[in-house]
Design a protein around this motif. Sequence first.
Motif, mmCIF file in Angstrom:
data_model
loop_
_atom_site.group_PDB
_atom_site.id
_atom_site.type_symbol
_atom_site.label_atom_id
_atom_site.label_comp_id
_atom_site.label_asym_id
_atom_site.label_seq_id
_atom_site.Cartn_x
_atom_site.Cartn_y
_atom_site.Cartn_z
ATOM 1 N N VAL A 193 0.596 -4.564 -66.553
ATOM 2 C CA VAL A 193 -0.432 -4.126 -66.595
ATOM 3 C C VAL A 193 0.250 -3.260 -65.520
ATOM 4 O O VAL A 193 -0.238 -2.365 -65.653
ATOM 5 C CB VAL A 193 -1.624 -4.989 -66.006
ATOM 6 C CG1 VAL A 193 -2.777 -3.843 -66.037
ATOM 7 C CG2 VAL A 193 -2.638 -4.792 -67.553
ATOM 8 N N GLU A 212 0.396 0.531 -65.494
ATOM 9 C CA GLU A 212 -0.634 1.113 -65.053
ATOM 10 C C GLU A 212 0.738 2.225 -63.716
ATOM 11 O O GLU A 212 0.157 3.592 -63.627
ATOM 12 C CB GLU A 212 -1.144 0.606 -63.603
ATOM 13 C CG GLU A 212 -2.024 0.203 -65.010
ATOM 14 C CD GLU A 212 -3.794 -0.260 -64.099
ATOM 15 O OE1 GLU A 212 -2.985 -0.610 -63.149
ATOM 16 O OE2 GLU A 212 -4.678 -0.509 -64.913
ATOM 17 N N GLU A 267 0.081 -1.977 -76.767
ATOM 18 C CA GLU A 267 -0.850 -1.282 -76.644
ATOM 19 C C GLU A 267 -2.056 -1.569 -77.019
ATOM 20 O O GLU A 267 -3.280 -2.234 -75.993
ATOM 21 C CB GLU A 267 -1.049 0.094 -77.659
ATOM 22 C CG GLU A 267 0.087 0.934 -77.070
ATOM 23 C CD GLU A 267 0.051 2.087 -78.108
ATOM 24 O OE1 GLU A 267 0.086 3.128 -77.842
ATOM 25 O OE2 GLU A 267 0.021 1.386 -79.747
ATOM 26 N N SER A 268 -2.021 -2.940 -78.249
ATOM 27 C CA SER A 268 -2.941 -4.213 -78.333
ATOM 28 C C SER A 268 -3.606 -5.064 -76.885
ATOM 29 O O SER A 268 -4.501 -5.154 -76.437
ATOM 30 C CB SER A 268 -3.226 -4.259 -79.275
ATOM 31 O OG SER A 268 -3.763 -4.916 -79.746
ATOM 32 N N LEU A 285 -2.520 -4.678 -74.226
ATOM 33 C CA LEU A 285 -2.768 -3.800 -72.548
ATOM 34 C C LEU A 285 -4.351 -3.702 -72.634
ATOM 35 O O LEU A 285 -4.708 -3.647 -71.514
ATOM 36 C CB LEU A 285 -2.375 -2.806 -73.294
ATOM 37 C CG LEU A 285 -2.100 -1.490 -71.122
ATOM 38 C CD1 LEU A 285 -2.273 -2.495 -70.050
ATOM 39 C CD2 LEU A 285 -2.273 -0.366 -71.919
ATOM 40 N N SER A 286 -4.733 -3.137 -73.603
ATOM 41 C CA SER A 286 -6.597 -3.313 -73.760
ATOM 42 C C SER A 286 -7.175 -5.030 -73.212
ATOM 43 O O SER A 286 -7.546 -4.964 -72.494
ATOM 44 C CB SER A 286 -6.974 -3.104 -75.249
ATOM 45 O OG SER A 286 -8.515 -2.967 -75.038
ATOM 46 N N HIS A 287 -6.236 -6.185 -74.189
ATOM 47 C CA HIS A 287 -7.116 -7.371 -74.320
ATOM 48 C C HIS A 287 -6.636 -7.771 -72.604
ATOM 49 O O HIS A 287 -7.494 -8.396 -71.366
ATOM 50 C CB HIS A 287 -6.406 -7.756 -75.424
ATOM 51 C CG HIS A 287 -6.891 -7.970 -76.327
ATOM 52 N ND1 HIS A 287 -8.548 -7.919 -76.749
ATOM 53 C CD2 HIS A 287 -6.048 -7.869 -77.446
ATOM 54 C CE1 HIS A 287 -7.926 -7.572 -78.334
ATOM 55 N NE2 HIS A 287 -7.102 -6.973 -78.310
ATOM 56 N N ARG A 344 -6.130 -5.724 -69.580
ATOM 57 C CA ARG A 344 -7.031 -5.395 -68.493
ATOM 58 C C ARG A 344 -8.303 -6.018 -69.151
ATOM 59 O O ARG A 344 -8.994 -6.285 -67.653
ATOM 60 C CB ARG A 344 -7.347 -3.817 -69.160
ATOM 61 C CG ARG A 344 -5.910 -2.937 -68.481
ATOM 62 C CD ARG A 344 -5.821 -1.952 -69.081
ATOM 63 N NE ARG A 344 -5.128 -0.615 -68.263
ATOM 64 C CZ ARG A 344 -4.905 0.332 -68.812
ATOM 65 N NH1 ARG A 344 -5.086 0.473 -69.998
ATOM 66 N NH2 ARG A 344 -4.232 1.299 -68.400
ATOM 67 N N ARG A 345 -9.145 -6.397 -70.223
ATOM 68 C CA ARG A 345 -10.633 -7.359 -70.171
ATOM 69 C C ARG A 345 -10.501 -8.160 -68.975
ATOM 70 O O ARG A 345 -10.994 -9.002 -68.682
ATOM 71 C CB ARG A 345 -11.075 -7.544 -71.259
ATOM 72 C CG ARG A 345 -11.179 -6.052 -71.957
ATOM 73 C CD ARG A 345 -12.502 -5.810 -73.141
ATOM 74 N NE ARG A 345 -11.680 -6.494 -74.252
ATOM 75 C CZ ARG A 345 -10.399 -5.988 -75.382
ATOM 76 N NH1 ARG A 345 -11.163 -4.825 -75.266
ATOM 77 N NH2 ARG A 345 -10.178 -6.875 -76.518
#
Length: 295
Positions: free
Chosen positions: A15, A19, A67-68, A70-72, A74-75
């Motif tokens: 991540v 960023e 991409e998928s 990265l979203s998970h 971060r959470r």
Amino acid sequence: MRRPTFDLDVLRTFVTGVEFNSFAKAADRLGRSTSAVSAQLKKLEEQIGTPVLTKSGRGLVLTPVGESLLSHARRLLELNDGIFQTLHESQTAGTIRLGLQEDFGEHLLSQILRRFVQAYPMVTLEVRIARNAELLALVESAGLDLALTWDTGQTSPYATRLGETQMHWIGARDTLALTPLADSPLPLIMFDAPCVLRSTATQALDAAQVPWRIALTSPSVAGIWAAVAAGLGLTLRTRIGLPSHLTVISGLPPVPSLGYVLHSSEEDPTPAVKQLAELIKTSLQEQTYGFAVAQ
């Protein structure tokens, strides 16, 4: 079958690199060598079974899987960091000043305190039981962090209306149905004015042309309950904190619900104050749900 588990350190590297748009900068930020970061990314792709980054010109871009991920990721990191932050804050000593109108203080305080201390054992609570006007003044002067009051129309900069509860005519259980005669005013037991429940009671009786008199005033709810139990008259209050030896009296003019408001002295209070506010809200919801079921 044993499920694979993501390494949060590896996800944090992934991540951070995305960023910063540079895994060299990520390595510097995280205090690792570039070779260590490369090894982590390789480990991540091997675990997933597909690339998460692909070359684009001189740089790297995310693949659809990346991409998928990265979203998970971060959470997951937000959840991880939030848990540690909460645990750290729960061990931080401090003092929270809570103000309660007496109806709430007698009935809700014990369960609120028990739940709060479990989450924040090092935080000291200072509780002040007072009437609305005093509590609002203390919130506005930052003398209290939180205050729970009746909704009397007065407000404060950071107030939240949490709900409402029905007002009732209250008397002793052995009180006969009171139907006041024209020459026999209904005896009332109330707080001194100004008091929203006192005003509501007298206005409802006046509208119904029911004669009344103030038989006794008390500075405390406990005093009101004692006088009602002694048969000196009726009072108007809610079911919150209603003693078992008193009961709702029917046959008198209808009265509306009464709202309750939580006031904060700050727009963005500390996590401990926010937790206390949430416990107050939950306790009141449980209380009013219990009333609804009982009716």
